[in-house]
Design a protein around this motif. Structure first.
Motif, PDB file in Angstrom:
ATOM      1  N   UNK A  64       0.836  -1.208   0.000  1.00  0.00           N
ATOM      2  CA  UNK A  64       0.000   0.000   0.000  1.00  0.00           C
ATOM      3  C   UNK A  64       0.870   1.257   0.000  1.00  0.00           C
ATOM      4  N   UNK A  65       1.946   1.244   0.773  1.00  0.00           N
ATOM      5  CA  UNK A  65       2.832   2.420   0.844  1.00  0.00           C
ATOM      6  C   UNK A  65       3.534   2.657  -0.487  1.00  0.00           C
ATOM      7  N   UNK A  66       3.981   1.581  -1.140  1.00  0.00           N
ATOM      8  CA  UNK A  66       4.632   1.735  -2.439  1.00  0.00           C
ATOM      9  C   UNK A  66       3.630   2.222  -3.492  1.00  0.00           C
ATOM     10  N   UNK A  67       2.415   1.663  -3.454  1.00  0.00           N
ATOM     11  CA  UNK A  67       1.379   2.096  -4.396  1.00  0.00           C
ATOM     12  C   UNK A  67       1.015   3.553  -4.155  1.00  0.00           C
ATOM     13  N   UNK A  68       0.947   3.974  -2.896  1.00  0.00           N
ATOM     14  CA  UNK A  68       0.619   5.361  -2.562  1.00  0.00           C
ATOM     15  C   UNK A  68       1.588   6.326  -3.234  1.00  0.00           C
ATOM     16  N   UNK A  69       2.877   6.027  -3.132  1.00  0.00           N
ATOM     17  CA  UNK A  69       3.892   6.907  -3.725  1.00  0.00           C
ATOM     18  C   UNK A  69       3.734   6.964  -5.240  1.00  0.00           C
ATOM     19  N   UNK A  70       3.515   5.815  -5.870  1.00  0.00           N
ATOM     20  CA  UNK A  70       3.369   5.787  -7.330  1.00  0.00           C
ATOM     21  C   UNK A  70       2.110   6.512  -7.800  1.00  0.00           C
ATOM     22  N   UNK A  71       0.999   6.276  -7.105  1.00  0.00           N
ATOM     23  CA  UNK A  71      -0.263   6.925  -7.474  1.00  0.00           C
ATOM     24  C   UNK A  71      -0.150   8.438  -7.287  1.00  0.00           C
ATOM     25  N   UNK A  72       0.449   8.855  -6.151  1.00  0.00           N
ATOM     26  CA  UNK A  72       0.606  10.282  -5.898  1.00  0.00           C
ATOM     27  C   UNK A  72       1.488  10.928  -6.966  1.00  0.00           C
ATOM     28  N   UNK A  73       2.551  10.228  -7.365  1.00  0.00           N
ATOM     29  CA  UNK A  73       3.430  10.758  -8.414  1.00  0.00           C
ATOM     30  C   UNK A  73       2.681  10.945  -9.731  1.00  0.00           C
ATOM     31  N   UNK A  74       1.827   9.987 -10.069  1.00  0.00           N
ATOM     32  CA  UNK A  74       1.040  10.106 -11.299  1.00  0.00           C
ATOM     33  C   UNK A  74       0.078  11.283 -11.229  1.00  0.00           C
ATOM     34  N   UNK A  75      -0.539  11.488 -10.069  1.00  0.00           N
ATOM     35  CA  UNK A  75      -1.461  12.613  -9.916  1.00  0.00           C
ATOM     36  C   UNK A  75      -0.726  13.946 -10.004  1.00  0.00           C
ATOM     37  N   UNK A  76       0.507  13.984  -9.514  1.00  0.00           N
ATOM     38  CA  UNK A  76       1.282  15.215  -9.551  1.00  0.00           C
ATOM     39  C   UNK A  76       1.766  15.545 -10.957  1.00  0.00           C
ATOM     40  N   UNK A  77       1.717  14.584 -11.855  1.00  0.00           N
ATOM     41  CA  UNK A  77       2.132  14.849 -13.229  1.00  0.00           C
ATOM     42  C   UNK A  77       1.072  15.645 -13.979  1.00  0.00           C
ATOM     43  N   UNK A  78      -0.119  15.766 -13.403  1.00  0.00           N
ATOM     44  CA  UNK A  78      -1.201  16.513 -14.042  1.00  0.00           C
ATOM     45  C   UNK A  78      -1.019  18.014 -13.887  1.00  0.00           C
ATOM     46  N   UNK A  79      -1.796  18.750 -14.629  1.00  0.00           N
ATOM     47  CA  UNK A  79      -1.648  20.206 -14.658  1.00  0.00           C
ATOM     48  C   UNK A  79      -2.075  20.872 -13.359  1.00  0.00           C
ATOM     49  N   UNK A  80      -2.865  20.177 -12.509  1.00  0.00           N
ATOM     50  CA  UNK A  80      -3.339  20.805 -11.284  1.00  0.00           C
ATOM     51  C   UNK A  80      -2.222  20.995 -10.260  1.00  0.00           C
ATOM     52  N   UNK A  81      -1.162  20.170 -10.356  1.00  0.00           N
ATOM     53  CA  UNK A  81      -0.073  20.252  -9.381  1.00  0.00           C
ATOM     54  C   UNK A  81       0.573  21.635  -9.370  1.00  0.00           C
ATOM     55  N   UNK A  82       0.597  22.294 -10.506  1.00  0.00           N
ATOM     56  CA  UNK A  82       1.260  23.599 -10.586  1.00  0.00           C
ATOM     57  C   UNK A  82       0.517  24.667  -9.788  1.00  0.00           C
ATOM     58  N   UNK A  83      -0.718  24.380  -9.350  1.00  0.00           N
ATOM     59  CA  UNK A  83      -1.488  25.345  -8.567  1.00  0.00           C
ATOM     60  C   UNK A  83      -1.377  25.129  -7.064  1.00  0.00           C
TER      61      UNK A  83
END
Length: 198
Positions: A64-83
């Motif tokens: 779960x911890x490894x998946x959390x990091x990977x999922x969070x990284x994918x979400x941060x690749x989106x345009x919303x992270x810049x806000x």
């Protein structure tokens, strides 16, 4: 797409017995087993070698911890992270098992957390959410809860879980008003292509 089976299904099996199987899609593979534990035996290296409940819980928590990091990284690749604000960015970039979010999560990028470290199971406080903020929980407390949570955060797709068809919205994914994708979409005004003056 590769198929992986713990036990090959008999082609003559009744619908009732087939309903007891668990089937998921993950990373381009179709996985089938008789139980959620069996699926985790295919997903998590050495899970089948675990000898007791404590070892299996530890293996689920690690996954779960490894998946959390990977999922969070994918979400941060989106345009919303810049806000995100500097404090929100710090939490989103935290690659540890249990980042400490602010009391209220308002960031447009969903925050992925492992439920074991937060109240009531753990010591850390659960953040509240306010629009457009979302918190996506991964719960490794049981094999079924881990699979359902990973389905809800789109890490894997449950095709069948003991005859129960998974719902799009469940207990682990706190969605905002933006639908199942959970993101605000920006529209860009069309710009004309400028031609060089001749």
């Amino acid at each position: 797409m590769a198929d992986h089976f713990l036990n090959q299904r008999d082609g003559s099996a009744s619908e009732e017995s087939a309903a007891r199987y668990v089937e998921v899609r993950c990373a381009g593979r179709r996985l089938c087993a008789k139980t959620p534990e069996g699926i985790l035996g295919l997903l998590i290296e050495s899970y089948r070698d675990c000898t007791g409940d404590a070892q299996r819980l530890s293996a689920r928590l690690d996954y779960a911890c490894r998946a959390r990091v990977d999922i969070q990284s994918l979400l941060m690749a989106g345009e919303m992270f810049e806000y995100s604000t500097p404090d929100e960015s710090r939490v989103l970039r935290d690659r540890g098992p249990a980042p400490e979010p602010p009391p209220e999560w308002h960031c447009a990028t969903p925050l992925v957390l492992v439920a074991s470290f937060y109240e009531p199971a753990g010591e850390l406080s659960r953040p509240r959410t306010s629009e457009p903020g979302q918190v996506w929980w991964i719960d490794p407390s049981t094999a079924s809860s881990l699979l359902v949570a990973l389905h809800e955060v789109r890490w894997l797709d449950i095709i069948r879980l003991g005859g129960i068809q998974p719902q799009d919205r469940g207990p682990y994914r706190h969605l905002g008003k933006n639908g199942s994708a959970g993101f605000w979409r920006r529209s860009f005004p069309e710009t004309r292509i400028r031609r060089p003056l001749t």
